[in-house]
Scaffold this active site. Structure first.
Site, PDB file in Angstrom:
ATOM      1  CE  LYS A 118      39.535  43.293  54.546  1.00 32.87           C
ATOM      2  NZ  LYS A 118      39.718  43.773  55.929  1.00 32.87           N
ATOM      3  CB  SER A 159      41.471  40.815  57.715  1.00 29.07           C
ATOM      4  OG  SER A 159      40.797  42.061  57.756  1.00 29.07           O
ATOM      5  CB  SER A 178      41.948  44.453  59.453  1.00 30.84           C
ATOM      6  OG  SER A 178      41.789  43.270  60.180  1.00 30.84           O
TER       7      SER A 178
END
Lengths: 500, 101
Positions: free
Chosen positions: A85, A160, A184
């Site tokens: 990420k 996310s 997330s």
């Protein structure tokens, strides 16, 4: 089946046997990226040249180990292409948090989790798209582009960590790391038919992970099965000198514990989470999962989390308060975006922040600032910290008699792109099942348990602090009972996708 | 609206954000809706309840004071929006006349 669609443990076995090379796996992953990335949009940055260098190095190390008969010393992640990420710092590869603020930021150091994966010989494919500074549940808050769910391009991949989940689902990485502050990792794993773990708070170092909410954030794996998740957690967990909050608790051999056949588990079903308002299709799939666990030998008990109704309010007060403080460092002075035409230090700071942050980040900074302001501190922030104690107490009490708590991961399947953009409160309420694990610090995993109209649904299991081993074993049971019904997204759908 | 326009402007000021008129109105609307929802915690009795700052606390962590290599200065400064030699360059803080803040 293409190499890029296989699991870490399958590929690790092939690599050890000398049947494939890391270079071939990496080629397969980049071929898939060339084929689908324009439609999926999982990545902010790909690191093709560096990935092939890492793959060549892994092939060399594997060859040497095979000659010396020392293959057992080698991590199953050696030569495996993984995605990170884009809030996990990578030395020399830009790390943007999907924000204009950090669009050109190239970290001078690696996050500990990135360094550990690198030391074990993993190949880093690239950095995945996300909601800006990890604030959101759909990856629509990225300053760069939307990411599409490989199961249906009209829908979000969740967030996310949506880019990480989309990459793994689409075969653009074999596994990935995300970060989970309120769900997330778990929610995008659920939306994309994958396994996603939020480890116990302090289990994994946060050094070099751009802070959102320091008392809630944890880095966690997103993988194609529970076994892969156990491999990745083992690689990243453990005490880190550079994160004083990381726990000295020893890291067990999670894969070893998956081989144990004990099925004498007690599983709690919270009455508050299976209320009548829950989508009937999702409720049915969770009921099926519970029955499947019971058939496998688990004992099912109804439990209560009486303060869970306050979890969303408490979560958003604490998370935004901590975020407003953490993001105060984004001032356009030492790194990051600096507004042009601003005169004077105060103007530079104010204009850089105003132009550099997107709307959701500003909204949360303001909410947190309000909760921390002298006039409202007692009423909001302090009150939330006390309420957190009550929620933690509820969870601890249940976990004294249960090995884990089962619930849906999300109250809905992946929703349509744009569908929930204008209603922040409605979007916040979707974190109803996941935030409780962050507030209590307990580990929680989302496991695929079926599909609803062709879209994956995940079941969430919350376990005891530092006992991810038991959580993995129950997750594995669930996977064997229900996971088979959730395959990979149909590639034809990916090919048929429209261009962005 | 549970918070006023003046209050919204004050929060923005504290957060070092500049909002134009329409952004201010939008922020007032959004924050009011969110705060209305958050206000439900007012109804929760927390008398005598301790605070949870961190869910899995680690006691004070000590270590020997050992000198380790620092970050590479060139790599660090490479991210600076403006620099002068080995320094971050910032706008003048005290203007010769009529500071703009």
């Amino acid at each position: 089946m293409k190499l890029c669609d296989m699991t870490i443990h399958e590929l690790a076995a092939l690599l050890r046997a000398g049947e494939v090379t890391s270079t071939e796996i990496t080629e397969s992953v980049f071929d898939r990226i060339d084929q689908v990335e324009e439609s999926v949009g999982a990545y902010v940055t790909t690191a093709r040249d560096q990935a092939f260098e890492q793959a060549a190095a892994a092939d060399k190390r594997l060859l040497q180990a095979r000659k010396r008969g020392s293959l057992s010393d080698i991590s199953p992640l050696m030569g495996i292409p993984l995605a990170l990420k884009d809030n996990i710092c990578t030395r020399g590869i830009r790390t943007t948090c999907a924000s204009k603020m950090l669009a050109d930021f190239v970290p001078p150091y690696d996050a500990t989790v990135a360094r550990r994966l690198g030391d074990l010989g993993a190949v880093i494919v690239g950095k995945t798209n996300m909601d800006e500074f990890a604030m959101g549940s759909s990856t629509e808050n990225s300053a760069f582009h939307v990411t599409r769910n490989p199961w249906d391009f009209e829908r979000v991949p969740g967030g996310s960590s949506g880019g990480s989940a989309a990459a793994v689902a689409a075969g653009e990485a074999i596994g990935a790391l995300g970060t989970d502050t309120g769900g997330s990792v778990r929610q995008p794993a659920s939306f994309c038919g994958l396994v996603g773990l939020k480890p116990t708070y302090a289990r994994v170092s946060r050094y070099g992970v751009v802070a959102f909410s320091s008392s809630l954030d944890q880095v966690g794996p997103i993988t194609r099965d529970v076994w892969d998740c156990a491999i990745m957690l083992r690689a990243i967990a453990g005490r880190d000198e550079r994160d004083a909050t990381s726990s000295p608790e020893p890291v067990p051999d999670y894969c070893g514990s998956l081989k144990e056949t004990d099925r004498d588990f007690t599983i709690g079903v919270p009455s508050e989470f299976m209320h009548s308002g829950l989508d009937s299709g999702i409720r049915e799939l969770i009921d099926n999962a519970v029955r499947a666990l019971e058939d496998a030998g688990a004992r099912i008990v109804e439990v209560s989390l009486p303060h869970s109704d306050y979890a969303i309010a408490v979560y958003y007060l604490i998370a935004t308060a901590e975020a407003s403080s953490n993001l105060a460092r984004m001032d356009g002075i030492r790194y990051g975006f600096r507004a042009e035409d601003a005169h004077g230090v105060q103007a530079v700071i104010r204009q850089s922040r105003s132009e550099g942050f997107g709307p959701e980040v500003k909204r949360r900074i303001m909410l947190g600032t309000h909760a921390l302001s002298s006039k409202h501190y007692d009423e909001y922030y302090l009150k939330a910290l006390k309420a957190r104690t009550l929620i933690l107490g509820d969870v601890k009490e249940v976990l004294e008699k249960c090995d884990c708590i089962i619930s849906p991961t999300s109250p809905t399947v992946a929703f349509r792109i744009g569908e929930k953009l204008d209603d922040p409160v409605a979007l916040y309420l979707m974190d109803v099942y996941t935030t409780i694990a962050n507030l209590s610090g307990m580990p929680a995993v989302s496991v695929p348990c079926g599909t609803l109209k062709g879209l994956p649904v995940g079941a969430q299991l919350i376990g005891r602090a530092f006992d991810e081993g038991t959580l993995f074993r129950i997750a594995h049971l669930l996977e064997q009972a229900c996971g088979e019904s959730v395959k990979r997204p149909p590639l034809e759908a990916m090919k048929g996708g429209r261009d962005r | 609206m549970s918070i006023s326009k003046e209050e919204t402007a004050h929060i923005a000021e504290l957060a070092r954000l500049s909002l134009n008129e329409s952004e201010l109105a939008q922020a007032q609307h959004d924050l009011s809706e969110i705060i209305d929802y958050m206000n439900k915690i007012a109804g929760l009795n927390t008398d005598g309840v301790a605070l949870t700052i961190q869910p899995c606390p680690v006691a004070n962590v000590w270590r020997e004071d050992v000198v380790l290599p620092s970050l590479n200065r060139e790599e660090v400064l490479a991210n600076a929006p403006d620099r002068q030699g080995e320094f971050f360059r910032v706008p003048r803080i005290i203007e010769a006349e009529g500071a703009d803040e």
